[in-house]
Write a protein that holds these residues in place. Sequence first.
Motif, PDB file in Angstrom:
ATOM      1  N   ASP A  44       0.841  -1.202   0.000  1.00 20.30           N
ATOM      2  CA  ASP A  44       0.000   0.000   0.000  1.00 20.30           C
ATOM      3  C   ASP A  44       0.875   1.250   0.000  1.00 20.30           C
ATOM      4  OD1 ASP A  44      -1.826   2.048   0.444  1.00 20.30           O
ATOM      5  OD2 ASP A  44      -2.956   0.914   1.929  1.00 20.30           O
ATOM      6  N   LYS A  45       0.740   2.056  -1.044  1.00 19.57           N
ATOM      7  CA  LYS A  45       1.515   3.298  -1.154  1.00 19.57           C
ATOM      8  C   LYS A  45       0.733   4.502  -0.622  1.00 19.57           C
ATOM      9  CE  LYS A  45       4.889   1.388  -3.530  1.00 19.57           C
ATOM     10  NZ  LYS A  45       5.330   0.224  -2.823  1.00 19.57           N
ATOM     11  N   LEU A  46      -0.602   4.399  -0.554  1.00 15.94           N
ATOM     12  CA  LEU A  46      -1.431   5.516  -0.105  1.00 15.94           C
ATOM     13  C   LEU A  46      -1.394   5.648   1.418  1.00 15.94           C
ATOM     14  CD1 LEU A  46      -3.377   7.759  -0.899  1.00 15.94           C
ATOM     15  CD2 LEU A  46      -5.231   6.100  -0.739  1.00 15.94           C
ATOM     16  N   THR A  47      -1.604   4.552   2.121  1.00 16.41           N
ATOM     17  CA  THR A  47      -1.486   4.541   3.584  1.00 16.41           C
ATOM     18  C   THR A  47      -0.561   3.381   3.950  1.00 16.41           C
ATOM     19  OG1 THR A  47      -3.534   3.247   3.699  1.00 16.41           O
ATOM     20  CG2 THR A  47      -3.699   5.607   4.157  1.00 16.41           C
ATOM     21  N   PRO A  48       0.735   3.614   3.881  1.00 20.01           N
ATOM     22  CA  PRO A  48       1.695   2.545   4.150  1.00 20.01           C
ATOM     23  C   PRO A  48       1.568   2.008   5.578  1.00 20.01           C
ATOM     24  CG  PRO A  48       2.807   4.662   3.964  1.00 20.01           C
ATOM     25  CD  PRO A  48       1.372   4.889   3.613  1.00 20.01           C
ATOM     26  N   ILE A  49       1.936   0.755   5.722  1.00 17.10           N
ATOM     27  CA  ILE A  49       1.822   0.100   7.024  1.00 17.10           C
ATOM     28  C   ILE A  49       2.530   0.904   8.103  1.00 17.10           C
ATOM     29  CG2 ILE A  49       2.447  -1.968   8.312  1.00 17.10           C
ATOM     30  CD1 ILE A  49       2.057  -3.525   5.695  1.00 17.10           C
TER      31      ILE A  49
END
Length: 72
Positions: free
Chosen positions: A37-42
């Motif tokens: 996930d690039k939008l809300t990275p872990i």
Amino acid sequence: RRLGFMGKLLFPIPNRRLSTRAHRIGAPTHVVWGANDKLTPIDPYRDRWDRAIRGATSTVVDDAGHSVHVEQ
């Protein structure tokens, strides 16, 4: 026009002040993350959600980005 409205409504997610209200969530909560996930990275979001929602659990799905439900 609709996309512009959605952009204003949804982004940036951290500035929607959900972090100030998340402690009120009382329902059992399971957060699903896409490993890519690039939008809300872990990192750092996963730790923030874990602290904000009492008793929440989470899972990281490999080979998935932001749209886990579509990608896997």
